[in-house]
Scaffold this active site. Structure first.
Site, PDB file in Angstrom:
ATOM      1  N   PRO A 132      16.511 -34.939 -17.810  1.00 52.28           N
ATOM      2  CA  PRO A 132      16.170 -33.734 -17.068  1.00 52.28           C
ATOM      3  C   PRO A 132      15.294 -34.008 -15.842  1.00 52.28           C
ATOM      4  O   PRO A 132      14.261 -34.660 -15.936  1.00 52.28           O
ATOM      5  CB  PRO A 132      15.407 -32.891 -18.096  1.00 52.28           C
ATOM      6  CG  PRO A 132      15.801 -33.457 -19.427  1.00 52.28           C
ATOM      7  CD  PRO A 132      16.015 -34.911 -19.189  1.00 52.28           C
ATOM      8  N   GLU A 133      15.745 -33.518 -14.695  1.00 53.46           N
ATOM      9  CA  GLU A 133      14.936 -33.523 -13.477  1.00 53.46           C
ATOM     10  C   GLU A 133      14.965 -32.106 -12.925  1.00 53.46           C
ATOM     11  O   GLU A 133      15.427 -31.182 -13.606  1.00 53.46           O
ATOM     12  CB  GLU A 133      15.460 -34.569 -12.495  1.00 53.46           C
ATOM     13  CG  GLU A 133      15.464 -35.960 -13.112  1.00 53.46           C
ATOM     14  CD  GLU A 133      15.542 -37.109 -12.099  1.00 53.46           C
ATOM     15  OE1 GLU A 133      15.242 -36.899 -10.910  1.00 53.46           O
ATOM     16  OE2 GLU A 133      15.898 -38.233 -12.527  1.00 53.46           O
ATOM     17  N   LYS A 191       9.506 -29.294 -13.150  1.00 55.86           N
ATOM     18  CA  LYS A 191      10.177 -29.636 -14.405  1.00 55.86           C
ATOM     19  C   LYS A 191       9.733 -28.746 -15.568  1.00 55.86           C
ATOM     20  O   LYS A 191      10.039 -29.024 -16.724  1.00 55.86           O
ATOM     21  CB  LYS A 191       9.911 -31.100 -14.751  1.00 55.86           C
ATOM     22  CG  LYS A 191      10.437 -32.089 -13.714  1.00 55.86           C
ATOM     23  CD  LYS A 191      10.212 -33.500 -14.201  1.00 55.86           C
ATOM     24  CE  LYS A 191      10.622 -34.506 -13.156  1.00 55.86           C
ATOM     25  NZ  LYS A 191      10.455 -35.887 -13.622  1.00 55.86           N
ATOM     26  N   ARG A 219       7.912 -46.957 -15.300  1.00 55.76           N
ATOM     27  CA  ARG A 219       9.208 -46.317 -15.190  1.00 55.76           C
ATOM     28  C   ARG A 219      10.211 -47.331 -14.661  1.00 55.76           C
ATOM     29  O   ARG A 219       9.868 -48.177 -13.819  1.00 55.76           O
ATOM     30  CB  ARG A 219       9.154 -45.106 -14.255  1.00 55.76           C
ATOM     31  CG  ARG A 219       8.268 -43.968 -14.742  1.00 55.76           C
ATOM     32  CD  ARG A 219       8.847 -43.333 -15.998  1.00 55.76           C
ATOM     33  NE  ARG A 219       8.068 -42.184 -16.436  1.00 55.76           N
ATOM     34  CZ  ARG A 219       7.086 -42.226 -17.313  1.00 55.76           C
ATOM     35  NH1 ARG A 219       6.732 -43.403 -17.832  1.00 55.76           N
ATOM     36  NH2 ARG A 219       6.443 -41.138 -17.679  1.00 55.76           N
TER      37      ARG A 219
END
Length: 281
Positions: free
Chosen positions: A2-3, A51, A250
């Site tokens: 999800p972004e 988000k 990340r």
């Protein structure tokens, strides 16, 4: 993963399914909300903020959720068996007479006064898909820490809200710069912000995220998830390395030939054979 575009679609789906309807069932399966019952209240609207998802209900309350890395909300007809995962992963069930919304694997689920929403989203920068979008403010925030690497700055939701790991890697590739370039050394940061806005707007209404303008399923993205495969521009193998502070790394994909600027720092080698994407930023 999800972004901002995924969250925008989720908010739209929740709004279309529940807004204006009275809840006939409310089951919030997190310890702090175990005794909360929203049954009988009317859902007013669901809006995205970066988000984050804000579902506003009658009585001045907001159910705040965040999808994290693999959370989701599923809409289904009453009586249908949930299909988003095993029962033990369900964190919320909200039903009207005509639709049921089921939240799976939600790492964040809070209930707060609508007037207090700023306590959970007030820190966010301009929302790329929101009514508060302000390109000049986004540039100002990015440049406030000019020595920070571009990849880290893009993932910081206090700068601009909605970019995650996929768009981080894709944006850096499309601008032909290393994700380890100091953000202050980026030529024309206004172009970066405009491109980010363009990509999220183009993808917000479709489930297949496309940055290459090529609709073929195997050619949707430039570099993300393509470690070891040839760069679509030059044929050089795409590399992968961790980026960010220890404990908050990340995964970052890039082409060492097409993208100019610093490589990963010593001790953060490129991983050529790693295939699983890292957590969303």
């Amino acid at each position: 993963m999800p972004e901002g575009d995924t969250v925008w679609r989720t908010a739209r789906d929740l709004h279309d399914a529940l807004a204006g309807e009275q809840l006939v069932r409310s089951d919030l399966r997190v310890p702090k909300l175990a005794t909360v019952d929203l049954t009988g209240r009317t859902v007013l609207e669901t809006v995205p903020r970066g988000k984050h998802l804000l579902m506003r209900v009658e009585g001045g309350l907001t159910l705040h959720s965040h999808l994290g890395m693999d959370g989701s909300w599923r809409i289904q007809l009453p009586g249908r068996r949930p299909g988003g995962g095993p029962q033990h992963q369900i964190r919320a069930v909200l039903a009207t007479a005509g639709r049921t919304a089921v939240g799976y694997r939600l790492p964040v689920l809070d209930l707060l006064r609508t007037t207090d929403e700023s306590t959970v989203v007030g820190h966010l920068g301009p929302d790329l898909l929101g009514p508060d979008w302000d390109a000049e403010e986004a540039v100002r925030r990015l440049l406030a820490d000019a020595g920070r690497t571009l990849g880290e700055a893009l993932l910081d939701q206090r700068n601009l809200a909605g970019i995650g790991n996929v768009y981080k890697s894709e944006l850096c590739f499309m601008l032909r710069v290393s994700p380890w370039l100091p953000v202050g050394a980026l030529p024309g940061p206004e172009r970066l912000v405009a491109l980010a806005k363009k990509l999220l707007e183009a993808n917000k209404s479709r489930t297949a995220r496309i940055t290459t303008a090529d609709a073929r399923p195997d050619r949707h993205l430039w570099v993300y998830g393509r470690v070891g495969r040839p760069c679509r521009r030059c044929g050089t193998p795409v590399l992968l390395a961790d980026q960010g502070p220890a404990g908050q790394e990340r995964s970052t994909y890039w082409c060492p030939h097409c993208q100019t600027g610093p490589p990963p720092p010593t001790g953060r080698p490129a991983h050529r054979h790693r295939t699983a994407p890292g957590p969303d930023g």
